[in-house]
Motif scaffolding. Structure first.
Motif, PDB file in Angstrom:
ATOM      1  N   PHE A 100       2.371   1.235  -3.835  1.00  0.00           N
ATOM      2  CA  PHE A 100       1.300   1.509  -4.800  1.00  0.00           C
ATOM      3  C   PHE A 100       0.273   2.400  -4.123  1.00  0.00           C
ATOM      4  O   PHE A 100      -0.687   1.919  -3.547  1.00  0.00           O
ATOM      5  N   LYS A 101       0.500   3.699  -4.190  1.00  0.00           N
ATOM      6  CA  LYS A 101      -0.328   4.651  -3.449  1.00  0.00           C
ATOM      7  C   LYS A 101      -1.796   4.614  -3.862  1.00  0.00           C
ATOM      8  O   LYS A 101      -2.678   4.815  -3.067  1.00  0.00           O
ATOM      9  N   LYS A 102      -2.050   4.364  -5.162  1.00  0.00           N
ATOM     10  CA  LYS A 102      -3.443   4.292  -5.576  1.00  0.00           C
ATOM     11  C   LYS A 102      -4.060   3.008  -5.049  1.00  0.00           C
ATOM     12  O   LYS A 102      -3.380   2.040  -4.759  1.00  0.00           O
ATOM     13  N   GLY A 103      -5.355   3.006  -4.926  1.00  0.00           N
ATOM     14  CA  GLY A 103      -6.056   1.860  -4.366  1.00  0.00           C
ATOM     15  C   GLY A 103      -5.876   0.605  -5.199  1.00  0.00           C
ATOM     16  O   GLY A 103      -6.019   0.634  -6.418  1.00  0.00           O
ATOM     17  N   LEU A 104      -5.536  -0.467  -4.545  1.00  0.00           N
ATOM     18  CA  LEU A 104      -5.413  -1.753  -5.212  1.00  0.00           C
ATOM     19  C   LEU A 104      -6.706  -2.524  -5.002  1.00  0.00           C
ATOM     20  O   LEU A 104      -7.322  -2.450  -3.935  1.00  0.00           O
ATOM     21  N   SER A 105      -7.102  -3.265  -6.010  1.00  0.00           N
ATOM     22  CA  SER A 105      -8.332  -4.040  -5.892  1.00  0.00           C
ATOM     23  C   SER A 105      -8.132  -5.175  -4.890  1.00  0.00           C
ATOM     24  O   SER A 105      -7.003  -5.593  -4.616  1.00  0.00           O
ATOM     25  N   ARG A 160       0.828  -1.225   0.000  1.00  0.00           N
ATOM     26  CA  ARG A 160       0.000   0.000   0.000  1.00  0.00           C
ATOM     27  C   ARG A 160       0.855   1.265   0.000  1.00  0.00           C
ATOM     28  O   ARG A 160       0.422   2.298  -0.465  1.00  0.00           O
TER      29      ARG A 160
END
Length: 169
Positions: free
Chosen positions: A25-30, A22
């Motif tokens: 990968f700052k953007k939301g991961l599914s 997290r």
């Protein structure tokens, strides 16, 4: 043993994914991607455990001592710095944690004996401490909103420790 092992692997996997993936990968991961990353982390942890278990000369006490050296080298300086030094940054903590664990592992596996006959927590702890401080000093910026909030919380916590908690009205 199986129950303890499975729960420890799940906890380790969750910590890796929640704390590192997290962050990277700052953007939301599914949820699907997080589940696959968790499975890969369990596999990696299992492979590391199997490679350690193949050492036929090691006793359980040796393995436990080696594990505690890794934990102490990875987390010891960070706990102390986070409690007593307000300039510790996330970059310094990450670099320190990884370097401490790597040094403890390499020292214990490849450099034991002779002039290197030293419990691996010591060099791992020192490398972690030095790199965490150097990287934190290089990346510390007191002018950001996050750092100001952290500084205020650090100061407030220090006041509570010195003066005691505020009286209830």
């Amino acid at each position: 043993i199986m129950s303890t092992m499975s729960s420890q692997m799940i906890v380790s996997s969750s910590a890796l994914i929640e704390d590192i993936a997290r962050l990277v990968f700052k953007k939301g991961l599914s949820e699907k991607v997080l589940a696959w990353l968790g499975r890969l982390a369990v596999l990696a942890i299992a492979l590391i455990a199997v490679s350690i278990a193949f050492d036929s000369e090691a006793t359980v006490l040796d393995l436990v001592g080696f594990a505690w050296a890794g934990f102490g080298a990875a987390f010891g300086p960070l706990i102390l710095l986070s409690l007593f030094w307000r300039k510790l940054t996330n970059y310094g903590a990450i670099v320190g944690m990884i370097s401490g664990a790597v040094v403890a592992y390499c020292w214990g596996q490849f450099l034991s004996g002779g002039i290197f006959d030293l419990y691996e927590i010591v060099p791992g702890f020192l490398v972690n401490l030095i790199l965490a401080v150097v990287i934190s000093l290089a990346t510390y910026r007191a002018d950001t909103a996050d750092d100001k909030e952290i500084q205020e919380e650090f100061t407030h916590t220090g006041e509570i420790i010195i003066q005691g908690p505020p009286a209830k009205s």
